[in-house]
Design a protein around this motif. Structure first.
Motif, mmCIF file in Angstrom:
data_model
loop_
_atom_site.group_PDB
_atom_site.id
_atom_site.type_symbol
_atom_site.label_atom_id
_atom_site.label_comp_id
_atom_site.label_asym_id
_atom_site.label_seq_id
_atom_site.Cartn_x
_atom_site.Cartn_y
_atom_site.Cartn_z
ATOM 1 N N SER A 78 0.830 -1.196 0.000
ATOM 2 C CA SER A 78 0.000 0.000 0.000
ATOM 3 C C SER A 78 0.876 1.262 0.000
ATOM 4 O O SER A 78 0.584 2.240 -0.691
ATOM 5 N N GLY A 79 1.965 1.234 0.759
ATOM 6 C CA GLY A 79 2.887 2.368 0.819
ATOM 7 C C GLY A 79 3.517 2.663 -0.530
ATOM 8 O O GLY A 79 3.690 3.828 -0.901
ATOM 9 N N ARG A 80 3.847 1.611 -1.275
ATOM 10 C CA ARG A 80 4.395 1.821 -2.624
ATOM 11 C C ARG A 80 3.370 2.534 -3.498
ATOM 12 O O ARG A 80 3.700 3.452 -4.252
ATOM 13 N N GLY A 81 2.120 2.131 -3.386
ATOM 14 C CA GLY A 81 1.054 2.724 -4.185
ATOM 15 C C GLY A 81 0.833 4.197 -3.864
ATOM 16 O O GLY A 81 0.522 4.991 -4.748
ATOM 17 N N PHE A 82 0.991 4.573 -2.592
ATOM 18 C CA PHE A 82 0.708 5.948 -2.177
ATOM 19 C C PHE A 82 1.961 6.804 -2.042
ATOM 20 O O PHE A 82 1.884 7.957 -1.609
ATOM 21 N N GLY A 83 3.133 6.246 -2.390
ATOM 22 C CA GLY A 83 4.359 7.033 -2.315
ATOM 23 C C GLY A 83 4.805 7.338 -0.897
ATOM 24 O O GLY A 83 5.328 8.418 -0.617
ATOM 25 N N ILE A 84 4.582 6.401 0.025
ATOM 26 C CA ILE A 84 5.053 6.575 1.402
ATOM 27 C C ILE A 84 6.358 5.789 1.545
ATOM 28 O O ILE A 84 6.362 4.556 1.558
ATOM 29 N N ALA A 85 7.468 6.530 1.621
ATOM 30 C CA ALA A 85 8.784 5.896 1.623
ATOM 31 C C ALA A 85 8.980 5.055 2.878
ATOM 32 O O ALA A 85 8.604 5.451 3.972
ATOM 33 N N GLY A 86 9.567 3.866 2.693
ATOM 34 C CA GLY A 86 9.920 3.023 3.842
ATOM 35 C C GLY A 86 8.751 2.342 4.522
ATOM 36 O O GLY A 86 8.894 1.843 5.639
ATOM 37 N N ALA A 87 7.588 2.302 3.881
ATOM 38 C CA ALA A 87 6.425 1.644 4.490
ATOM 39 C C ALA A 87 6.713 0.159 4.707
ATOM 40 O O ALA A 87 7.213 -0.516 3.813
ATOM 41 N N ARG A 88 6.419 -0.321 5.893
ATOM 42 C CA ARG A 88 6.664 -1.739 6.215
ATOM 43 C C ARG A 88 5.453 -2.364 6.882
ATOM 44 O O ARG A 88 4.737 -1.702 7.641
ATOM 45 N N ASN A 89 5.263 -3.659 6.606
ATOM 46 C CA ASN A 89 4.225 -4.400 7.325
ATOM 47 C C ASN A 89 4.596 -4.456 8.808
ATOM 48 O O ASN A 89 5.777 -4.392 9.160
ATOM 49 N N VAL A 90 3.592 -4.629 9.642
ATOM 50 C CA VAL A 90 3.868 -4.650 11.084
ATOM 51 C C VAL A 90 2.883 -5.578 11.804
ATOM 52 O O VAL A 90 1.727 -5.705 11.407
ATOM 53 N N THR A 91 3.393 -6.224 12.836
ATOM 54 C CA THR A 91 2.528 -6.999 13.734
ATOM 55 C C THR A 91 2.659 -6.394 15.135
ATOM 56 O O THR A 91 3.763 -6.335 15.668
ATOM 57 N N PRO A 92 1.574 -5.911 15.710
ATOM 58 C CA PRO A 92 1.655 -5.299 17.043
ATOM 59 C C PRO A 92 2.103 -6.311 18.105
ATOM 60 O O PRO A 92 1.898 -7.515 17.960
#
Ligand SMILES: [Zn+2]
Ligand SMILES: [Zn+2]
Length: 212
Positions: free
Chosen positions: A96-110
């Motif tokens: 999703s981050g790649r699609g919206f141009g959010i640099a460094g977006a990573r999946n996360v598990t709380p």
């Protein structure tokens, strides 16, 4: 009881209200919704002279959660929230981050999922967890009863409500969450939302066109 202080740090192309929240007495802090722009967030932490102990996520959308994994690593602190129903969003943050141009977006598990009636705290500031689906299925609102203050994410805005035309969204469910769980907390409760200016439940109850 210590005073709560808050600083809003707009992040990502969505100008999301990442919020640095801390106890005035101890300077212990939490970062709510670090969606990205970590350098900006870390500068604010240094400027305020606070010690960040936790990350809280109101929901799993990219502008709120995409920087959480990296901030957790940099600071060595746990992530609490949102509700488990947003797992599918948190597992899709990199794409999703790649699609919206959010640099460094990573999946996360709380480290900790939150549910209705749970409590989260920073130092002696305790917040009740309200599960408020409708914008996303796992959205949570954090309510501090003593200081009459809430962090509502994208559930409710000043003069508007969260989008529900996105995967997992449902407008009727959203309005139900607001009317059944938020408005009964009291007109005097002030809130910070995910986008735009702060407001109170009373102002929204009486003037928000989606709640009439
Ligand atoms: Zn959202
Ligand atoms: Zn948002």
């Amino acid at each position: 009881m210590s005073q709560a202080r808050a600083l809003i740090i707009p992040v990502t192309p969505f100008q999301q209200n990442c919020t640095l929240l801390w106890s005035e007495a101890s300077k212990q802090a939490v970062v709510v919704d670090p969606g990205g722009d970590l350098a900006k967030i870390e500068r604010a932490i240094a400027d305020c002279g606070v010690a960040v102990k936790k990350i809280w996520l109101t929901h799993g959308h990219v502008d709120h959660a995409a920087g959480a994994a990296e901030l957790k690593e940099r600071l060595g602190i746990p992530i609490e929230g949102p509700h488990r129903a947003d797992l599918f969003l948190l597992q899709n943050l990199a794409e999703s981050g790649r699609g919206f141009g959010i640099a460094g977006a990573r999946n996360v598990t709380p480290d900790r999922w939150l549910d209705q009636g749970d409590e989260v705290s920073i130092d002696d500031l305790a917040f009740e967890v309200l599960h408020c689906p409708g914008h996303s299925p796992g959205s949570v609102v954090l309510f501090n009863a003593q200081q009459r203050f809430a962090m509502v994410g994208d559930v409710l805005f000043r003069g508007s409500v969260g989008r529900s035309d996105i995967p997992g969204g449902n407008h009727q469910t959203l309005i139900g969450s607001i009317k059944q769980k938020l408005l009964p907390l009291g007109d005097d409760v002030a809130f910070i939302c995910g986008h735009g200016r702060a407001s109170t439940f009373g102002q929204e109850r009486t003037t928000n066109p989606f709640l009439q």
